[in-house]
Design an enzyme around this catalytic site. Structure first.
Site, PDB file in Angstrom:
ATOM      1  N   LYS A  59       0.842  -1.206   0.000  1.00  9.80           N
ATOM      2  CA  LYS A  59       0.000   0.000   0.000  1.00  9.80           C
ATOM      3  C   LYS A  59       0.875   1.253   0.000  1.00  9.80           C
ATOM      4  O   LYS A  59       0.645   2.187  -0.777  1.00  9.80           O
ATOM      5  CB  LYS A  59      -0.930   0.004   1.224  1.00  9.80           C
ATOM      6  CG  LYS A  59      -2.048  -1.033   1.137  1.00  9.80           C
ATOM      7  CD  LYS A  59      -2.767  -1.217   2.480  1.00  9.80           C
ATOM      8  CE  LYS A  59      -3.782  -2.349   2.388  1.00  9.80           C
ATOM      9  NZ  LYS A  59      -4.453  -2.629   3.664  1.00  9.80           N
ATOM     10  N   GLN A 103      -3.766  -1.066   9.848  1.00 13.32           N
ATOM     11  CA  GLN A 103      -3.868  -2.419   9.296  1.00 13.32           C
ATOM     12  C   GLN A 103      -4.470  -3.377  10.327  1.00 13.32           C
ATOM     13  O   GLN A 103      -4.082  -3.383  11.498  1.00 13.32           O
ATOM     14  CB  GLN A 103      -2.473  -2.897   8.856  1.00 13.32           C
ATOM     15  CG  GLN A 103      -2.472  -4.236   8.130  1.00 13.32           C
ATOM     16  CD  GLN A 103      -3.163  -4.205   6.776  1.00 13.32           C
ATOM     17  OE1 GLN A 103      -3.313  -3.155   6.152  1.00 13.32           O
ATOM     18  NE2 GLN A 103      -3.602  -5.353   6.308  1.00 13.32           N
ATOM     19  N   ASP A 126     -10.240   3.634   5.197  1.00  8.57           N
ATOM     20  CA  ASP A 126     -10.760   2.263   5.219  1.00  8.57           C
ATOM     21  C   ASP A 126     -12.284   2.254   5.288  1.00  8.57           C
ATOM     22  O   ASP A 126     -12.917   1.247   4.981  1.00  8.57           O
ATOM     23  CB  ASP A 126     -10.238   1.533   6.472  1.00  8.57           C
ATOM     24  CG  ASP A 126      -9.092   0.593   6.157  1.00  8.57           C
ATOM     25  OD1 ASP A 126      -9.063   0.039   5.050  1.00  8.57           O
ATOM     26  OD2 ASP A 126      -8.231   0.431   7.037  1.00  8.57           O
TER      27      ASP A 126
HETATM   28  N1  GUN Z   1      -6.577  -6.359   6.654  1.00 10.97           N
HETATM   29  C1  GUN Z   1      -6.989  -7.073   5.571  1.00 10.97           C
HETATM   30  N2  GUN Z   1      -7.600  -6.251   4.668  1.00 10.97           N
HETATM   31  C2  GUN Z   1      -7.572  -5.008   5.208  1.00 10.97           C
HETATM   32  C3  GUN Z   1      -8.046  -3.740   4.761  1.00 10.97           C
HETATM   33  O1  GUN Z   1      -8.624  -3.588   3.672  1.00 10.97           O
HETATM   34  N3  GUN Z   1      -7.827  -2.693   5.602  1.00 10.97           N
HETATM   35  C4  GUN Z   1      -7.191  -2.843   6.805  1.00 10.97           C
HETATM   36  N4  GUN Z   1      -7.038  -1.755   7.563  1.00 10.97           N
HETATM   37  N5  GUN Z   1      -6.755  -4.011   7.248  1.00 10.97           N
HETATM   38  C5  GUN Z   1      -6.938  -5.082   6.455  1.00 10.97           C
END
Ligand code: GUN
Length: 292
Positions: A59, A103, A126
Site C-alpha cells: 500500500k 492495518q 478504510d
Molecule cells: N486487513 C486485511 N484487509 C484489510 C483492509 O482492507 N484494511 C485494513 N485496515 N486491514 C486489512
C-alpha cells in the site's frame, strides 16, 4: 462447456490508478498556489504478522509511486492502546496527512473499534469507523471500504452499471468485506443474502446467486456444482498454503459453470489497493473543499 471470462483485476485496477493520478495532479496544482502542503497517506502497522507486513508495504509503495507522500508507522506486538491513539491523534491534526489506515487484525489486547474510531472520519480511508459505517448504511456520501468498492467496480465492468434486481449471495460477514459489501449491493437494488458459518444450506443458497461473492478464507471451498450457470463469481479469499496462493473458489471446477470469475491472485487484490488510493484522493478533495 460454458465459456467463462476470467476477470483481469490488474487491468481495471490500473485504470482506477490513472484516474487517481490525474486527480492528484489537479489538486496539487490548486493547493500549491495557496499553500505549501503535500498529499499523504499514513499507514499504521502493529505487530509482526507476515501477511500484514506485505499488505502494508504494498500500500505504501503504491501510494509513493503515484505521487502521495506515504509513511508507515510500525509498533511492536506489545504496544499499548494509548501509544497507538497518540500516534493517530498526531496524524489527525497533520495537514499533510489526508488518509490514515490502521492495518487489521490488531493484537488481542487492543480494542480494535476504539482505535478505528480514533481516526478522524474524514481521514478514515478504510471506511471502518462507526461514523462512516453509519453514513454508508443511511445511503449518504462516505468513504467506503476499499475491497467492496473494488468489487463493485468489477461488477459494473462485467454486468454494466444497472445490477438492480440481481440476486447476490455473500459468504462472510467481516467488517472489511462481507458487511459493507451487503450494504453497497442493497443500495444498488440487489436482492442480497448474507451467509456465515452458521448458515443452513450454504450450497443451495449459492446456487441461487447471479452474483456470488466469497470472503471466507477457506482454500478452494466453493465447487463448480455450487454455481448457477453463467453466474458472476468474485473470489475475495486469499490464503497461502505451502507457498501457493489459493482463493475460496475451486478455480478449475467453477470456471466450467460460471460466466465470469476473478482469479487469485490478480483479481480483487489489486482493486483493493487502487480503491485505497481513490479514497485517499477523495478524502483530500473533501478536506480542501475542492469539487471532485
Ligand atoms: N486487513 C486485511 N484487509 C484489510 C483492509 O482492507 N484494511 C485494513 N485496515 N486491514 C486489512
Amino acid at each position: 462447456m460454458q465459456n467463462c471470462e476470467i476477470i483481469d483485476g490488474k487491468l481495471y485496477a490500473a485504470e482506477v490508478l490513472e484516474r487517481v493520478k490525474s486527480k492528484i495532479g489537479h489538486l496539487s496544482t490548486v493547493i500549491c498556489k495557496t499553500q505549501r502542503a503535500t498529499l499523504g497517506l499514513a499507514v499504521i502497522l502493529v505487530g509482526t504478522d507476515a501477511a500484514s507486513q506485505i499488505y502494508v508495504n504494498n500500500k505504501a509503495k503504491k501510494a509513493k509511486e503515484i505521487g502521495f507522500n506515504s509513511e508507515v508507522y510500525k509498533f511492536p506486538q506489545t504496544a499499548t492502546e494509548q501509544e497507538i491513539i497518540e500516534c493517530i491523534e498526531r496524524l489527525n491534526s497533520d495537514p499533510n496527512v489526508n488518509g490514515i489506515l490502521v492495518q487489521l487484525p490488531l493484537p488481542q489486547h487492543i480494542n480494535t473499534q476504539k482505535i478505528i474510531d480514533t481516526v478522524n472520519y474524514e481521514k478514515d480511508v478504510d471506511g471502518f469507523s462507526t461514523y462512516n459505517v453509519g453514513l454508508l448504511n443511511s445511503w449518504q456520501d462516505s468513504l467506503e471500504p476499499c475491497t467492496p468498492q473494488g468489487v463493485l467496480i468489477l461488477l459494473h465492468e462485467i454486468l454494466g452499471t444497472n445490477i438492480s434486481g440481481k440476486k447476490a449471495v455473500i459468504l462472510g460477514r467481516s467488517r472489511i468485506v462481507g458487511r459493507p459489501m451487503a450494504s453497497i449491493l442493497i443500495r444498488k437494488g440487489c436482492s442480497v443474502t448474507s451467509l456465515n458459518s452458521n448458515s443452513y444450506n450454504i450450497k443451495d443458497e449459492c446456487r441461487t446467486a447471479d452474483i456470488l461473492i466469497s470472503a471466507v478464507g477457506s482454500p478452494s471451498f466453493i465447487k463448480g456444482d455450487w454455481i448457477k450457470k453463467g453466474a458472476c463469481v468474485i473470489d475475495v479469499g486469499i490464503v497461502k498454503v505451502n507457498d501457493k496462493l489459493y482463493g475460496d473458489v475451486d478455480f478449475e471446477s467453477v470456471r466450467k459453470v460460471a460466466g465470469f470469475l476473478t482469479p487469485v491472485p490478480g483479481g480483487v487484490g489489486p482493486m483493493t489497493v487502487s480503491c485505497l488510493m481513490l479514497n485517499t484522493i477523495k478524502a483530500a478533495y473533501k478536506q480542501y473543499d475542492i469539487k471532485w
